[in-house]
Design a protein around this motif. Structure first.
Motif, PDB file in Angstrom:
ATOM      1  N   HIS A 108       0.816  -1.226   0.000  1.00 10.02           N
ATOM      2  CA  HIS A 108       0.000   0.000   0.000  1.00 10.02           C
ATOM      3  C   HIS A 108       0.843   1.267   0.000  1.00 10.02           C
ATOM      4  O   HIS A 108       0.352   2.348  -0.317  1.00 10.02           O
ATOM      5  CB  HIS A 108      -0.968   0.001   1.182  1.00 10.02           C
ATOM      6  N   ALA A 109       2.138   1.156   0.349  1.00 12.98           N
ATOM      7  CA  ALA A 109       3.098   2.260   0.206  1.00 12.98           C
ATOM      8  C   ALA A 109       2.566   3.550   0.818  1.00 12.98           C
ATOM      9  O   ALA A 109       2.294   4.522   0.122  1.00 12.98           O
ATOM     10  CB  ALA A 109       3.441   2.465  -1.266  1.00 12.98           C
ATOM     11  N   GLY A 110       2.432   3.548   2.158  1.00  9.76           N
ATOM     12  CA  GLY A 110       1.778   4.631   2.876  1.00  9.76           C
ATOM     13  C   GLY A 110       2.055   6.041   2.392  1.00  9.76           C
ATOM     14  O   GLY A 110       1.176   6.722   1.864  1.00  9.76           O
ATOM     15  N   ILE A 111       3.295   6.487   2.541  1.00  7.29           N
ATOM     16  CA  ILE A 111       3.593   7.889   2.254  1.00  7.29           C
ATOM     17  C   ILE A 111       3.512   8.185   0.757  1.00  7.29           C
ATOM     18  O   ILE A 111       3.032   9.250   0.347  1.00  7.29           O
ATOM     19  CB  ILE A 111       4.976   8.273   2.837  1.00  7.29           C
ATOM     20  N   LYS A 150       7.825  18.367   5.591  1.00  7.53           N
ATOM     21  CA  LYS A 150       6.805  18.612   4.568  1.00  7.53           C
ATOM     22  C   LYS A 150       5.597  17.703   4.803  1.00  7.53           C
ATOM     23  O   LYS A 150       4.444  18.151   4.810  1.00  7.53           O
ATOM     24  CB  LYS A 150       7.370  18.387   3.178  1.00  7.53           C
ATOM     25  N   PHE A 151       5.866  16.391   4.982  1.00  9.29           N
ATOM     26  CA  PHE A 151       4.759  15.452   5.202  1.00  9.29           C
ATOM     27  C   PHE A 151       4.368  15.361   6.675  1.00  9.29           C
ATOM     28  O   PHE A 151       3.363  14.750   7.016  1.00  9.29           O
ATOM     29  CB  PHE A 151       5.136  14.073   4.672  1.00  9.29           C
ATOM     30  N   GLN A 152       5.215  15.923   7.550  1.00 11.47           N
ATOM     31  CA  GLN A 152       4.985  15.929   8.988  1.00 11.47           C
ATOM     32  C   GLN A 152       4.759  14.531   9.544  1.00 11.47           C
ATOM     33  O   GLN A 152       3.748  14.240  10.187  1.00 11.47           O
ATOM     34  CB  GLN A 152       3.816  16.859   9.334  1.00 11.47           C
ATOM     35  N   THR A 169       6.836  20.826  14.229  1.00 10.09           N
ATOM     36  CA  THR A 169       6.661  19.769  13.237  1.00 10.09           C
ATOM     37  C   THR A 169       6.979  20.210  11.812  1.00 10.09           C
ATOM     38  O   THR A 169       7.222  19.390  10.941  1.00 10.09           O
ATOM     39  CB  THR A 169       5.217  19.225  13.269  1.00 10.09           C
ATOM     40  N   GLU A 170       6.958  21.538  11.567  1.00  5.39           N
ATOM     41  CA  GLU A 170       7.289  22.040  10.237  1.00  5.39           C
ATOM     42  C   GLU A 170       8.716  22.591  10.191  1.00  5.39           C
ATOM     43  O   GLU A 170       9.047  23.380   9.310  1.00  5.39           O
ATOM     44  CB  GLU A 170       6.282  23.117   9.823  1.00  5.39           C
ATOM     45  N   ALA A 171       9.537  22.180  11.147  1.00  8.62           N
ATOM     46  CA  ALA A 171      10.938  22.607  11.243  1.00  8.62           C
ATOM     47  C   ALA A 171      11.046  24.111  11.477  1.00  8.62           C
ATOM     48  O   ALA A 171      11.989  24.755  11.037  1.00  8.62           O
ATOM     49  CB  ALA A 171      11.732  22.190  10.010  1.00  8.62           C
ATOM     50  N   GLN A 172      10.087  24.664  12.202  1.00  7.97           N
ATOM     51  CA  GLN A 172      10.120  26.076  12.585  1.00  7.97           C
ATOM     52  C   GLN A 172      10.537  26.174  14.054  1.00  7.97           C
ATOM     53  O   GLN A 172      10.380  25.222  14.807  1.00  7.97           O
ATOM     54  CB  GLN A 172       8.752  26.719  12.375  1.00  7.97           C
ATOM     55  N   LEU A 173      11.101  27.327  14.443  1.00 13.70           N
ATOM     56  CA  LEU A 173      11.453  27.500  15.848  1.00 13.70           C
ATOM     57  C   LEU A 173      10.191  27.462  16.702  1.00 13.70           C
ATOM     58  O   LEU A 173       9.190  28.121  16.392  1.00 13.70           O
ATOM     59  CB  LEU A 173      12.180  28.827  16.063  1.00 13.70           C
ATOM     60  N   TRP A 197      12.710  -0.371  16.786  1.00 11.00           N
ATOM     61  CA  TRP A 197      12.121  -0.070  15.478  1.00 11.00           C
ATOM     62  C   TRP A 197      10.925   0.858  15.665  1.00 11.00           C
ATOM     63  O   TRP A 197       9.932   0.484  16.302  1.00 11.00           O
ATOM     64  CB  TRP A 197      11.706  -1.390  14.821  1.00 11.00           C
ATOM     65  N   CYS A 198      11.022   2.056  15.121  1.00 12.86           N
ATOM     66  CA  CYS A 198       9.909   3.011  15.164  1.00 12.86           C
ATOM     67  C   CYS A 198       8.880   2.583  14.116  1.00 12.86           C
ATOM     68  O   CYS A 198       9.160   2.612  12.922  1.00 12.86           O
ATOM     69  CB  CYS A 198      10.408   4.418  14.875  1.00 12.86           C
ATOM     70  N   VAL A 199       7.695   2.194  14.576  1.00 16.93           N
ATOM     71  CA  VAL A 199       6.699   1.638  13.647  1.00 16.93           C
ATOM     72  C   VAL A 199       5.505   2.563  13.421  1.00 16.93           C
ATOM     73  O   VAL A 199       4.593   2.212  12.665  1.00 16.93           O
ATOM     74  CB  VAL A 199       6.185   0.255  14.126  1.00 16.93           C
ATOM     75  N   SER A 200       5.486   3.737  14.046  1.00 18.28           N
ATOM     76  CA  SER A 200       4.340   4.637  13.852  1.00 18.28           C
ATOM     77  C   SER A 200       4.661   5.714  12.823  1.00 18.28           C
ATOM     78  O   SER A 200       5.798   6.166  12.710  1.00 18.28           O
ATOM     79  CB  SER A 200       3.936   5.275  15.185  1.00 18.28           C
ATOM     80  N   ARG A 201       3.635   6.093  12.072  1.00 17.40           N
ATOM     81  CA  ARG A 201       3.766   7.125  11.054  1.00 17.40           C
ATOM     82  C   ARG A 201       2.576   8.076  11.174  1.00 17.40           C
ATOM     83  O   ARG A 201       1.437   7.638  11.381  1.00 17.40           O
ATOM     84  CB  ARG A 201       3.787   6.511   9.639  1.00 17.40           C
ATOM     85  N   GLN A 202       2.842   9.369  10.987  1.00 20.41           N
ATOM     86  CA  GLN A 202       1.797  10.372  11.162  1.00 20.41           C
ATOM     87  C   GLN A 202       1.080  10.607   9.819  1.00 20.41           C
ATOM     88  O   GLN A 202       1.103  11.686   9.240  1.00 20.41           O
ATOM     89  CB  GLN A 202       2.403  11.663  11.707  1.00 20.41           C
ATOM     90  N   LEU A 203       0.458   9.539   9.358  1.00 25.61           N
ATOM     91  CA  LEU A 203      -0.258   9.548   8.080  1.00 25.61           C
ATOM     92  C   LEU A 203      -1.698   9.088   8.308  1.00 25.61           C
ATOM     93  O   LEU A 203      -2.045   8.621   9.399  1.00 25.61           O
ATOM     94  CB  LEU A 203       0.433   8.612   7.079  1.00 25.61           C
TER      95      LEU A 203
END
Length: 902
Positions: free
Chosen positions: A84-87, A180-182, A300-304, A419-425
């Motif tokens: 399914h190729a999440g991202i 970008k994808f957060q 999360t958007e790489a902002q200060l 192993w980090c298995v969670s994705r914010q999608l």
């Protein structure tokens, strides 16, 4: 009558339909219910993917193995499916929505996921049809998808079971964060890009020592806001007295310790490094060793993200500088960097700006700089699972081919991290975890089960909120060898086809996929998922450079198939698939194998025009003619070589053995030597030769079928129209077993004839004998059997070697070159045919030129600066040029040696 030419475009679709109608690739056929199984699971391509040359190589190798084992009578399951190729998939659908000014959050999760499913059904999975074009003999009736209902149940069970076993947990750690994808992404989705940047040298004041500073060098001055220490090497004499003291962080005023840690390299920069555990993976490890705090200064958007950040404010003295820094809250990291550097320079804390080229991680799909980011994620404690996976390979339960890839496997698993298995999608398997208002988590197979657990805890129903994250795509892929067979149900397929046999994959996913399948297979099935892992090489361009769109050197397999046919591409890839060596592919090579297909087709037409028809009850062991015995013997040897090559995963050796027999032995010699018989009067010899050639053609079709399935299946059908009725399509025919046809006596006779003509042709070419010149041959003191052979084959030898006569002599004639053919001396008198002195001079000059060329190449390869700076493909090209020059020199020296005696 056969068509004049073989047209792949006209044949391939028709052949594919024939296979489907015959259910040739179906596993569990009634006629094979008692046959031993052979299983391969396809590395599931992304549903967004399209066929590239790596896929073409990978699936050609799998298909060779499946067709080979199917013809050997096994019950083959080549399990197809897609990931399914999440991202990647979410990105495709989001892009389509954005074209209509719709953001996924405007739709909400359920509606967005429904849109993704719509896209998948309408547009996803085109790679399936592309694999069929390549000839992939999967059991397409069993196609699976990593998010279909059965696989989703498997994912749920594995997650819940691992959680209950204490192997899945939630933790705050650094991850690769795509702003970008957060979302967190895997290491495989991170691409290192060389960037021309700077090293900023910043001085930090030493607490209590006025006028004394320690200078650090950094490529990320903006992250200094999160610094919690300065590290120096414990053996660095420059800083030994500072260890244990404190430095003052410029602009911020934070008091930070100076620690001794071997991570700091005295040879790099100033030898002192800033430690920012929340924004650097190495610093995170240093922080753990020294129990340092974690201060995350980015959002999360790489902002200060400073205001309201309690960790950032802890113990900070108020100052104008601090207020100026806080005013940057919300600024993008790049803009914040410029402003912080300007502030440091204004206050005199910026010592130096040094140009610096370095590697910077980027998202392979987003293209933005990836941020090491401190966040709460779900993790699998894979250490205990890795121990079993390591032991299985060490004990030989699973072997790698080539074997050297075991070292890579061991290195990764011996140093494995959680192993980090969670994705914010939103697209993917949603994590089966629910939270109550107090933050208690309930991991269960369904919301009802979670509610029951919460009720048991609180004594009454409480509202629950589901975790929004989805699982890493590799989590579901790790279950592929058994989830595709119907697990967690105890299905007949699980019992019959697990464990699988061979896994064919690339080296880049040994850790991400192979190791994880090993861990999950052993943990949940108590058996390794496959007995062999074949690691194929990269397909590069003809110069050895990695193919990339930016370089413009990508070769599209579908375009190649359109132009030359799938068989030509497959045969090219197989013939070049030497273990451990990358493939340098050029379209010219594919064209060469298209010519091979044409050669086979023309040979089939020749056989047809000369009445070479299959006969009932033909017994190849009963032939009487020496030519036929020899041809069948050579066929038997070739079949043995092809079989051994495929069994040993030496696909290049197998393909080239088939190629040599078909082109060199059969087309160039057998048919050529048979012409006088075929074109002569009817006789038993003619009848036998026709039947033999027809038989050999059938066996050629079989032995070439794993490599060139379309051409061979078409020839099988054409030849099947004559003679006895075929029992099946070629894909289901039996693999040749011809060991009892090897005839040493026939080989000694005809092999000598072939070697004699070959050596004469080679000598003529090397010494520049005019192509049309008829030259004499003298056999020096020949054995009696030589004269017998000349009596039988003399006319053919004269015709094929362009000889004016064949004579016998007690010694080699004057001015002749001598050839040694299996212990017999053959002499070619060349006086009057070529200028011997001029030819010797020419060869000597050529050898001198080659010596000079080799010396130049050696000088380059011996130059350390050249080796350091030249691209990998340029160095490889120099090695190849040297090999070529050395081989040509050896040929020239051999020719000169012959002429010196003349």
């Amino acid at each position: 009558m056969m068509d004049k030419t073989f047209d792949p475009a006209a044949v391939e679709a028709r052949i594919s339909t024939r296979w489907e109608e015959a259910e040739a690739f179906k596993a569990g056929r009634s006629d094979r219910k008692d046959a031993p199984p052979y299983t391969i699971v396809i590395p599931p391509p992304n549903v967004t993917g399209s066929l590239h040359m790596g896929h073409a190589l990978n699936n050609t190798i799998q298909d060779i193995l499946c067709r080979f084992e199917r013809m050997r009578g096994r019950d083959v399951l080549w399990q197809p499916g897609m990931d399914h190729a999440g991202i990647a998939t979410q990105m495709v659908v989001e892009r389509q929505l954005m074209e209509r000014q719709i953001h996924r959050r405007d739709l909400g999760r359920d509606e967005f996921v429904a849109r993704v499913w719509e896209w998948k059904e309408e547009s996803g999975g085109r790679i399936k049809d592309q694999l069929k074009r390549l000839g992939a003999s999967c059991d397409w009736s069993r196609e699976r998808f990593t998010m279909d209902e059965g696989l989703s149940r498997a994912v749920l069970k594995v997650f819940v079971d691992l959680y209950k076993q204490g192997l899945i947990y939630k933790d705050k750690r650094l991850v690769n964060w795509d702003p970008k994808f957060q979302t967190a992404i895997s290491d495989l989705e991170v691409q290192q890009v060389e960037v021309k940047g700077n090293l900023w040298h910043i001085r930090y004041a030493i607490e209590g020592e006025a006028g004394r500073f320690i200078t650090v060098a950094t490529t990320r001055p903006e992250t200094m806001l999160g610094d919690v220490a300065v590290a120096v090497h414990p053996e660095d004499e420059r800083y030994k007295d500072l260890v244990g003291k404190h430095a003052i962080l410029p602009l911020i005023g934070r008091r930070i310790p100076i620690v001794a840690d071997e991570y700091s390299d005295p040879e790099k920069g100033t030898g002192a490094v800033k430690i920012t555990p929340a924004h650097d993976f190495n610093d995170f490890d240093v922080g753990k060793r020294h129990k340092l705090p974690l201060i995350n200064i980015l959002g999360t958007e790489a902002q200060l993200a400073l205001n309201g950040n309690e960790a950032f404010f802890e113990e900070l003295p108020p100052s104008d500088d601090l207020r100026a820094i806080l005013a940057l809250d919300g600024f993008d990291r790049a803009e914040a960097r410029k402003r912080i550097v300007a502030m440091l320079e204004e206050r005199g804390d910026l010592v130096e700006i040094e140009p610096h080229t370095h590697m910077v991680p980027h998202g392979d799909r987003s293209g933005v700089v990836i941020e090491p980011y401190l966040t709460d994620q779900w993790y699998v404690n894979v250490k205990p699972l890795a121990e079993r996976a390591l032991g299985a390979v060490r004990k030989g339960e699973t072997k790698f081919v080539p074997e050297n890839w075991e070292k890579t496997y061991f290195q990764w698993l011996e140093n494995i991290e959680p192993w980090c298995v969670s994705r914010q999608l939103w697209w993917g398997h949603q994590i089966p975890a629910w939270y109550d208002a107090d933050g208690n988590v309930y991991v269960a197979n369904s919301e009802n089960e979670a509610k029951a657990e919460a009720r048991a805890k609180h004594g009454h129903d409480v509202p629950l909120t589901r975790d929004e994250d989805v699982l890493d795509t590799w989590f579901s892929s790790a279950l592929w060898p058994f989830s595709t067979l119907g697990w967690p149900d105890d299905t007949p397929e699980v019992k019959r086809y697990y464990p699988t046999n061979t896994l064919v994959t690339g080296f880049d996913i040994i850790f991400f996929w192979v190791a994880r399948m090993m861990m999950m297979g052993l943990h949940f099935m108590e058996e390794v998922p496959f007995d062999t892992v074949y690691i194929h090489a990269l397909v590069r361009d003809e110069k050895g450079a990695k193919m990339s769109k930016s370089k413009g050197n990508v070769i599209d397999p579908l375009s190649v198939i359109e132009q030359y046919g799938a068989d030509a591409l497959r045969m090219t890839l197989a013939a070049m698939a030497a273990q451990g060596r990358d493939i340098k592919l050029s379209v010219q090579r594919v064209e060469g194998y298209r010519n091979f297909a044409t050669k086979i087709w023309n040979a089939a037409r020749f056989a047809e025009m000369n009445g070479c028809v299959r006969t009932a009850n033909f017994d190849p062991r009963s032939v009487q003619e020496t030519l036929n015995k020899w041809a069948l013997s050579e066929l038997a040897k070739a079949v043995a070589e092809v079989t051994a090559g495929i069994e040993a995963y030496k696909f290049n050796e197998a393909a080239l053995a088939a190629y040599r027999f078909v082109w060199n032995v059969f087309c160039d010699w057998t048919l050529e030597l048979a012409k006088p018989v075929l074109q002569g009067p009817d006789s038993s010899a003619k009848e036998e030769t026709r039947a033999t050639i027809a038989f050999i053609f059938d066996e050629i079709s079989k032995v070439l079928h794993p490599f060139m399935p379309f051409l061979t299946e078409e020839l099988w059908a054409i030849k099947g129209r004559e003679g006895p009725k075929r029992e099946s399509v070629l894909a289901l025919a039996s693999w040749p077993l011809l060991g009892n046809l090897i005839d040493e006596k026939a080989e000694a006779e005809l092999g000598w004839v072939v070697d004699l003509v070959t050596e004469i042709r080679s000598a003529r070419s090397e010494t520049n004998v005019p192509a049309g010149a008829q030259i004499p041959l003298a056999l020096v003191s020949p054995a009696p059997y030589v004269k017998d052979r000349i009596a039988v084959w003399g006319d053919i030898i004269k015709r094929l070697a362009r000889l004016s006569e064949i004579s016998y002599a007690d010694s080699a004639p004057k001015s002749s070159i001598q050839l040694l053919i299996r212990g017999e001396v053959a002499a070619l008198p060349l006086e009057g045919v070529i200028d011997l002195a001029a030819e010797r001079a020419r060869l000597q000059k050529e050898i001198q030129k080659l010596d000079a060329d080799i010396a130049k190449i050696d000088a380059k390869l011996g130059n350390a600066d050249f080796i350091k700076r030249a691209p990998e493909e340029v160095i490889e090209e120099q090695h190849e040029r040297r090999e070529d020059a050395t081989a040509r020199k050896a040929k020239m020296e051999e020719a000169l040696g012959r002429l010196k005696g003349a």
